[in-house]
Design a protein around this motif. Structure first.
Motif, PDB file in Angstrom:
ATOM      1  N   ASP A  58      31.405  43.723  24.988  1.00 14.53           N
ATOM      2  CA  ASP A  58      31.906  42.509  25.723  1.00 14.53           C
ATOM      3  C   ASP A  58      30.750  41.483  26.125  1.00 14.53           C
ATOM      4  O   ASP A  58      30.616  40.567  25.987  1.00 14.53           O
ATOM      5  CB  ASP A  58      32.945  42.396  26.507  1.00 14.53           C
ATOM      6  CG  ASP A  58      34.340  43.202  25.844  1.00 14.53           C
ATOM      7  OD1 ASP A  58      34.524  42.982  24.815  1.00 14.53           O
ATOM      8  OD2 ASP A  58      35.199  43.691  26.612  1.00 14.53           O
ATOM      9  N   LEU A  59      29.906  42.322  26.799  1.00 13.43           N
ATOM     10  CA  LEU A  59      28.828  41.531  27.209  1.00 13.43           C
ATOM     11  C   LEU A  59      27.793  41.049  26.250  1.00 13.43           C
ATOM     12  O   LEU A  59      27.298  39.922  26.530  1.00 13.43           O
ATOM     13  CB  LEU A  59      27.868  42.638  28.107  1.00 13.43           C
ATOM     14  CG  LEU A  59      26.371  42.396  28.611  1.00 13.43           C
ATOM     15  CD1 LEU A  59      26.356  41.210  29.697  1.00 13.43           C
ATOM     16  CD2 LEU A  59      25.568  43.608  29.081  1.00 13.43           C
ATOM     17  N   LEU A  60      27.346  41.897  25.195  1.00 13.13           N
ATOM     18  CA  LEU A  60      26.643  41.283  24.268  1.00 13.13           C
ATOM     19  C   LEU A  60      27.234  40.181  23.276  1.00 13.13           C
ATOM     20  O   LEU A  60      26.756  39.363  22.875  1.00 13.13           O
ATOM     21  CB  LEU A  60      26.189  42.409  23.378  1.00 13.13           C
ATOM     22  CG  LEU A  60      25.441  43.588  23.989  1.00 13.13           C
ATOM     23  CD1 LEU A  60      25.235  44.737  22.990  1.00 13.13           C
ATOM     24  CD2 LEU A  60      24.175  43.018  24.464  1.00 13.13           C
ATOM     25  N   ALA A  61      28.657  40.263  23.340  1.00 14.62           N
ATOM     26  CA  ALA A  61      29.272  39.130  22.378  1.00 14.62           C
ATOM     27  C   ALA A  61      29.286  37.851  23.166  1.00 14.62           C
ATOM     28  O   ALA A  61      29.227  37.013  22.661  1.00 14.62           O
ATOM     29  CB  ALA A  61      30.753  39.480  22.366  1.00 14.62           C
ATOM     30  N   ALA A  62      29.318  37.990  24.534  1.00 18.55           N
ATOM     31  CA  ALA A  62      28.885  36.988  25.554  1.00 18.55           C
ATOM     32  C   ALA A  62      27.889  36.302  25.384  1.00 18.55           C
ATOM     33  O   ALA A  62      27.546  34.982  25.014  1.00 18.55           O
ATOM     34  CB  ALA A  62      29.580  36.969  26.898  1.00 18.55           C
ATOM     35  N   ALA A  63      26.807  36.841  25.843  1.00 17.33           N
ATOM     36  CA  ALA A  63      25.302  36.521  25.896  1.00 17.33           C
ATOM     37  C   ALA A  63      24.530  37.519  26.319  1.00 17.33           C
ATOM     38  O   ALA A  63      24.590  38.166  27.390  1.00 17.33           O
ATOM     39  CB  ALA A  63      25.226  35.317  26.860  1.00 17.33           C
ATOM     40  N   PRO A  64      23.696  38.268  25.656  1.00 12.88           N
ATOM     41  CA  PRO A  64      22.732  39.327  25.888  1.00 12.88           C
ATOM     42  C   PRO A  64      21.755  39.147  27.198  1.00 12.88           C
ATOM     43  O   PRO A  64      21.390  37.567  27.187  1.00 12.88           O
ATOM     44  CB  PRO A  64      22.021  39.421  24.549  1.00 12.88           C
ATOM     45  CG  PRO A  64      22.708  38.807  23.407  1.00 12.88           C
ATOM     46  CD  PRO A  64      23.430  37.804  24.347  1.00 12.88           C
TER      47      PRO A  64
END
Length: 333
Positions: A58-64
């Protein structure tokens, strides 16, 4: 120091310490990853973290983020670190690098393939007295190093809090790393013994003898035998013996001791409640590695892998009744 976008993965005891340490450095943590919703919300509010996620995906899908601290339990280090490294996110992975040699080697392989920074979180290399001892050793003040000895006693609480984790891969990791650091050479041979006590599934006493590639010998002793409410940092000792002298770091006398119910000895050295200490120094160096202002690694990634390899050999030797376990040389060391 620039203000990177930082994430902390894991909101347990170590994740909270990282949050406090980043705050002490003036580095805002943008994102917190924690699967437990109640813990995630409580910790995010306490430390003012604006974005929260239930998973790394979820973090990476939002913005690394620009960098991340991996503070999840050891068995989860591999999937979390691999996902972040693959996405190009530099990581500091709390010790040990992984719970098994296979997992640690997989993390190293991904870091090398991607060229993304992966820093093992061996905090004692950033502790002022331990660093001073290392500087004295490297300056030749003790002559040639002959032996390293360390003792780390902990309360019985650890057997209850970490019922499935062997001391070799929990607390003794610190001492294995110090032995490697002070001896200045990898470990090539391990012999270990372990003992249990009634009601404990894992050992509560581990005793290991290590031989390094340069013939330095190291002795490591860890126990979980102190009374339940004994403060954690009241019995740590590391000694270095050289041809020209002997030196030690002794944490047996805490800066502050409150002998009440329960007795407390706040940790003013490694990760104090205000977020300073060695952990803040470690995170400062990590961020310097990320932005290029710190070109030299204090804890090379291969050292993190080697420490796990030695810890696993300690477990194996102790399980086999003290049989010698040899560690083949690594092409990296």
């Amino acid at each position: 120091m620039s203000r990177p976008s930082v994430a902390v993965v894991g909101a347990g005891a170590f994740g909270v310490r990282h949050l406090a340490a980043y705050r002490s450095l003036g580095v805002p943590v943008r994102a917190l990853v924690e699967p437990d919703a109640a813990t995630r919300q409580r910790v995010a509010v306490e430390y003012g973290v604006p974005q929260t996620y239930a998973s790394v995906a979820d973090l990476l899908a939002a913005a690394p983020p620009d960098a991340a601290s991996v503070c999840v339990p050891g068995p989860a280090h591999r999937p979390v670190a691999v996902d972040l490294l693959t996405a190009g996110v530099p990581v500091l992975v709390e010790k040990p690098l992984a719970a098994t040699v296979t997992d640690a080697a997989a993390i190293v392989a991904v870091a090398e393939r991607t060229g993304v920074l992966c820093q093992p979180g061996h905090i004692l290399r950033y502790s002022a007295p331990h660093r001073a001892l290392h500087d004295a050793v490297r300056a030749g003040r003790l002559g040639d190093v002959l032996a390293v000895s360390s003792r780390r006693d902990r309360p019985r609480t650890l057997s209850r809090l970490f019922p499935r984790e062997h001391p070799a891969l929990l607390t003794a990791v610190h001492d294995i790393d110090l032995a490697l650091w002070y001896a200045g050479a990898p470990v090539v041979e391990v012999r270990a013994a372990a003992r249990t006590r009634p009601g404990s599934a894992n050992p509560v006493l581990v005793w290991a003898e290590l031989r390094h590639a340069n013939d330095v010998v190291s002795s490591i002793r860890n126990s979980y035998l102190l009374p339940e409410h004994t403060p954690n940092h009241t019995s740590d000792l590391v000694e270095v013996y050289g041809t020209d002298g002997v030196a030690h770091v002794d944490l047996g006398h805490p800066t502050l001791l409150v002998q009440g119910e329960p007795t407390e000895a706040p940790d003013w050295l490694l990760s104090p409640v205000d977020g300073g200490g060695a952990l803040a120094a470690e995170l400062r160096h990590f961020l310097g590695q990320v932005d290029g202002t710190e070109p030299t690694a204090v804890v090379p990634l291969v050292d993190g892998l080697h420490v796990v390899r030695v810890a696993e050999a300690v477990v194996d030797s102790a399980t086999a009744g003290g049989a010698v376990r040899r560690i083949p040389p690594s092409p990296h060391l």
